[in-house]
Motif scaffolding. Sequence first.
Motif, mmCIF file in Angstrom:
data_model
loop_
_atom_site.group_PDB
_atom_site.id
_atom_site.type_symbol
_atom_site.label_atom_id
_atom_site.label_comp_id
_atom_site.label_asym_id
_atom_site.label_seq_id
_atom_site.Cartn_x
_atom_site.Cartn_y
_atom_site.Cartn_z
ATOM 1 N N ALA A 23 -0.137 -5.515 -0.861
ATOM 2 C CA ALA A 23 -1.295 -4.956 -0.176
ATOM 3 C C ALA A 23 -0.838 -3.887 0.813
ATOM 4 N N ASP A 36 -4.753 -2.226 -3.064
ATOM 5 C CA ASP A 36 -3.823 -2.904 -3.953
ATOM 6 C C ASP A 36 -2.642 -1.962 -4.158
ATOM 7 N N ASP A 42 -9.276 -0.331 -3.858
ATOM 8 C CA ASP A 42 -9.647 -1.084 -2.671
ATOM 9 C C ASP A 42 -9.625 -2.572 -2.991
ATOM 10 N N LYS A 43 -9.093 -3.366 -2.059
ATOM 11 C CA LYS A 43 -9.193 -4.816 -2.180
ATOM 12 C C LYS A 43 -10.629 -5.208 -1.810
ATOM 13 N N ASP A 45 -11.931 -7.731 -0.106
ATOM 14 C CA ASP A 45 -12.162 -8.233 1.248
ATOM 15 C C ASP A 45 -11.798 -7.159 2.259
ATOM 16 N N VAL A 78 -5.464 -10.314 3.709
ATOM 17 C CA VAL A 78 -6.323 -10.140 2.537
ATOM 18 C C VAL A 78 -5.539 -10.523 1.294
ATOM 19 N N LYS A 79 -6.165 -11.274 0.395
ATOM 20 C CA LYS A 79 -5.499 -11.723 -0.827
ATOM 21 C C LYS A 79 -5.885 -10.869 -1.991
#
Length: 79
Positions: A23, A36, A42-43, A45, A78-79
Amino acid sequence: PKWQIIDGGAREIPEVSAVFHGAIYGKTSNGPIVLDAVTGADKPDSPVLIPTLVNEHVGIGKLADDSGMGTIGAYPPVK
């Protein structure tokens, strides 16, 4: 390189503040962002802070409330 953001393209280039476990954390004029690292997408979360320190348990950085007070906070990564 797997991807790149081109200056003057469709997306704003973020100011990178930290990178951890695939990330990329940073900020744009719209606030905090997480990308990512493999795809550049975009992630899903959105973070509530702009971290400068990140590990598997927590991100620590300036809160994104834009108060100008330099408020520091902690948030799960953030995962």
